[in-house]
Scaffold this active site. Structure first.
Site: not given
Ligand code: NI
Length: 161
Positions: A46, A51, A131-132, A135, A89-90
């Site tokens: 995701g 991000q 999670h997303e 953000h 997380c990226l």
């Molecule tokens: Ni993330």
């Protein structure tokens, strides 16, 4: 389409609240296309617009690699149950932490035509949705980690979002 640079923890853009999307302009469509390309290139599950440095309420998710989902202005309507597991997380590359999430979530979101739809998810999809969506309000999973962050490479399996 283009791959965009993924912002990392410490970048103030990741701590801000995103704005609602009110119309889909060609720039918005380009952002969405780029977010999918960036997600697949990074092999994540995701990605949220902040991000890649854009403060808009847009999320892309694909938990299988074959099931792309776009969520605009998403809101969690319902949650139930509990799951505890490693999450990554990226924007926090190479790290994972233990996080407890609902095992089921129901989300109301809007598609690329700004038409509403509901999406239900369990297990990894429920985790990715929670999670997303966080953000979009300037929160990272590391705020919820129980115990230390570990190196993802040391885990048998892991996902980054
Ligand atoms: Ni993330």
């Amino acid at each position: 389409m283009a791959i965009r640079k993924i912002r990392e923890m410490g970048d103030p853009v990741l701590e801000k609240k995103c704005k609602e999307v009110k119309e889909i302009t060609p720039r918005t469509q380009e952002l969405i296309d780029d977010m999918f390309e960036t997600l697949y290139e990074a092999q994540g599950v995701g990605l949220a617009a902040p991000q890649v440095g854009i403060l808009k309420r847009i999320v892309v998710i694909d938990v299988t690699g074959e099931d792309p989902m776009l969520l605009i202005n998403p809101k969690i309507m319902e949650t139930s149950g509990e799951q505890t597991g490693y999450e990554g997380c990226l924007s926090v590359p190479g790290k994972s932490g233990m996080v407890t999430r609902p095992n089921y979530v129901k989300v109301l979101a809007y598609d690329e035509n700004l038409q509403p739809f509901e999406l239900e998810g369990t297990e990894l999809l429920a985790r990715a949705l929670c999670h997303e969506l966080e953000h979009l309000d300037g929160h990272l999973y590391v705020e919820k980690v129980d115990g230390p962050l570990v190196n993802t490479a040391d885990l048998a399996e892991s996902e980054e979002a």
